[in-house]
Design an enzyme around this catalytic site. Structure first.
Site, PDB file in Angstrom:
ATOM      1  N   LYS A  42       0.800  -1.202   0.000  1.00 26.23           N
ATOM      2  CA  LYS A  42       0.000   0.000   0.000  1.00 26.23           C
ATOM      3  C   LYS A  42       0.839   1.260   0.000  1.00 26.23           C
ATOM      4  CE  LYS A  42      -2.209  -2.317   3.468  1.00 26.23           C
ATOM      5  NZ  LYS A  42      -2.850  -2.508   4.764  1.00 26.23           N
ATOM      6  N   GLY A  43       2.129   1.088   0.270  1.00 25.12           N
ATOM      7  CA  GLY A  43       3.008   2.245   0.482  1.00 25.12           C
ATOM      8  C   GLY A  43       3.048   3.253  -0.645  1.00 25.12           C
ATOM      9  N   ASP A  99       7.390   2.941  -3.033  1.00 22.92           N
ATOM     10  CA  ASP A  99       7.529   4.054  -2.093  1.00 22.92           C
ATOM     11  C   ASP A  99       8.985   4.274  -1.690  1.00 22.92           C
ATOM     12  OD1 ASP A  99       7.606   1.627  -0.721  1.00 22.92           O
ATOM     13  OD2 ASP A  99       6.206   2.225   0.850  1.00 22.92           O
ATOM     14  N   ASP A 102      14.835  -0.022   0.170  1.00 21.83           N
ATOM     15  CA  ASP A 102      15.649  -0.090   1.380  1.00 21.83           C
ATOM     16  C   ASP A 102      16.728  -1.156   1.177  1.00 21.83           C
ATOM     17  OD1 ASP A 102      16.437   0.203   4.025  1.00 21.83           O
ATOM     18  OD2 ASP A 102      14.807  -0.980   4.840  1.00 21.83           O
ATOM     19  N   LYS A 130      17.065   4.441  -0.050  1.00 23.94           N
ATOM     20  CA  LYS A 130      17.895   4.411   1.156  1.00 23.94           C
ATOM     21  C   LYS A 130      19.100   3.515   0.862  1.00 23.94           C
ATOM     22  CE  LYS A 130      15.268   3.868   5.116  1.00 23.94           C
ATOM     23  NZ  LYS A 130      14.704   2.935   6.143  1.00 23.94           N
ATOM     24  N   PHE A 151      14.095   5.640  10.157  1.00 23.18           N
ATOM     25  CA  PHE A 151      12.781   5.088   9.854  1.00 23.18           C
ATOM     26  C   PHE A 151      11.840   6.198   9.408  1.00 23.18           C
ATOM     27  CE2 PHE A 151       8.828   2.827  10.062  1.00 23.18           C
ATOM     28  CZ  PHE A 151       9.202   1.604   9.528  1.00 23.18           C
ATOM     29  N   ASP A 158       4.236   3.746   5.994  1.00 23.32           N
ATOM     30  CA  ASP A 158       3.686   3.498   7.329  1.00 23.32           C
ATOM     31  C   ASP A 158       4.708   3.001   8.341  1.00 23.32           C
ATOM     32  OD1 ASP A 158       4.001   0.844   6.103  1.00 23.32           O
ATOM     33  OD2 ASP A 158       2.854   0.122   7.830  1.00 23.32           O
ATOM     34  N   ARG A 164       0.394   6.798   7.373  1.00 22.21           N
ATOM     35  CA  ARG A 164       0.359   6.891   5.899  1.00 22.21           C
ATOM     36  C   ARG A 164      -0.275   8.194   5.437  1.00 22.21           C
ATOM     37  NH1 ARG A 164       1.540   1.741   3.756  1.00 22.21           N
ATOM     38  NH2 ARG A 164       0.744  -0.029   4.923  1.00 22.21           N
TER      39      ARG A 164
HETATM   40  P1  IMP Z   1      13.199  -3.626   0.996  1.00 18.97           P
HETATM   41  O1  IMP Z   1      12.812  -4.973   0.486  1.00 18.97           O
HETATM   42  O2  IMP Z   1      14.057  -3.728   2.227  1.00 18.97           O
HETATM   43  O3  IMP Z   1      13.812  -2.737  -0.046  1.00 18.97           O
HETATM   44  O4  IMP Z   1      11.886  -2.984   1.583  1.00 18.97           O
HETATM   45  C1  IMP Z   1      11.042  -2.242   0.844  1.00 18.97           C
HETATM   46  C2  IMP Z   1       9.781  -1.973   1.605  1.00 18.97           C
HETATM   47  O5  IMP Z   1       9.993  -1.875   3.016  1.00 18.97           O
HETATM   48  C3  IMP Z   1       9.224  -0.621   1.200  1.00 18.97           C
HETATM   49  O6  IMP Z   1       8.353  -0.773   0.114  1.00 18.97           O
HETATM   50  C4  IMP Z   1       8.529  -0.167   2.446  1.00 18.97           C
HETATM   51  O7  IMP Z   1       7.206  -0.639   2.453  1.00 18.97           O
HETATM   52  C5  IMP Z   1       9.298  -0.800   3.569  1.00 18.97           C
HETATM   53  N1  IMP Z   1      10.246   0.166   4.172  1.00 18.97           N
HETATM   54  C6  IMP Z   1      11.557   0.298   3.937  1.00 18.97           C
HETATM   55  N2  IMP Z   1      12.100   1.309   4.636  1.00 18.97           N
HETATM   56  C7  IMP Z   1      11.080   1.853   5.327  1.00 18.97           C
HETATM   57  C8  IMP Z   1      10.993   2.968   6.232  1.00 18.97           C
HETATM   58  O8  IMP Z   1      11.962   3.685   6.553  1.00 18.97           O
HETATM   59  N3  IMP Z   1       9.754   3.216   6.732  1.00 18.97           N
HETATM   60  C9  IMP Z   1       8.661   2.476   6.423  1.00 18.97           C
HETATM   61  N4  IMP Z   1       8.693   1.447   5.577  1.00 18.97           N
HETATM   62  C10 IMP Z   1       9.897   1.130   5.037  1.00 18.97           C
HETATM   63 MG    MG Z   2       6.255  -1.126   0.392  1.00 20.95          MG
END
Ligand code: IMP
Ligand code: MG
Length: 179
Positions: A42-43, A99, A102, A130, A151, A158, A164
């Site tokens: 949903k992000g 969104d 990370d 990030k 964060f 969220d 959100r």
């Molecule tokens: P990844 O697989 O670690 O790249 O995670 C991606 C997903 O984790 C994003 O689509 C977000 O939904 C969530 N996420 C990553 N960093 C944050 C943050 O700082 N705050 C909230 N959600 C995050």
């Molecule tokens: Mg996400």
């Protein structure tokens, strides 16, 4: 709700301006293509809707939902498809709207998953990046902003399904998720 925010990184005004810039670049790049914009629920909902509104070329819209974070702030590394695309993407030009990238685990999994469907191209646009925490390499075509290793919440993003609806992007106070 606002009391839980340590610092505002990007105001609503700054976000709107940047999203319009991204949309006009995308509109140029996808002229004459068969664009399908795929929002990751949903992000990305707020980002995706603002972006779509400002894209001036013909496009379809679809959504996927994947599980990444539960209610904690660390990714489990396990990616599950909760909702798949409604339509075939064969021969189409796919733009995935995320969104925040990370660790990159979610998107690298998703890319592998979608590769088998014979799209003409698959690219990624993310509002936030990030890079400090990257574990899996993913090629991101368009990025709104780079963010520090903190964060982040707001503008669709969220913590435990809250925040959100904040119209800006901010850093959540650590005491909120450490308690
Ligand atoms: P990844 O697989 O670690 O790249 O995670 C991606 C997903 O984790 C994003 O689509 C977000 O939904 C969530 N996420 C990553 N960093 C944050 C943050 O700082 N705050 C909230 N959600 C995050
Ligand atoms: Mg996400």
């Amino acid at each position: 709700m606002k009391d839980d925010i340590q610092e505002i990184l990007f105001s609503e005004e700054v976000l709107t301006k940047r999203v319009k810039e991204l949309a006009s670049k995308i509109s140029e790049d996808y002229k004459g293509k068969d664009l399908v914009v795929v929002g990751i629920l949903k992000g990305s909902v707020i980002f995706a809707s603002e972006l779509i509104k400002n894209i001036s070329v013909k496009c379809e819209i679809d959504f996927m939902a994947v599980s990444s974070y539960g209610s904690s702030t660390e990714t489990s590394g396990v990616v599950r498809i909760l909702k798949d695309l409604d339509h075939s993407i064969e021969g189409k030009d796919i733009l995935i709207v995320e969104d925040i990238v990370d660790t990159g685990v979610t998107l690298s999994y998703l890319l592998k998953y979608l590769k088998a469907r014979r799209a003409n191209s698959i690219k990624i646009v993310t509002l936030l990046n990030k890079p400090a925490r990257r574990k899996a390499e993913v090629e991101v075509k368009y990025t709104g902003f780079e963010v520090p290793d903190a964060f982040i919440v707001g503008y669709g993003i969220d913590y435990a399904e809250n925040y959100r609806n904040l119209p800006f992007i901010g850093v959540l106070k650590p005491e909120v998720y450490e308690k």
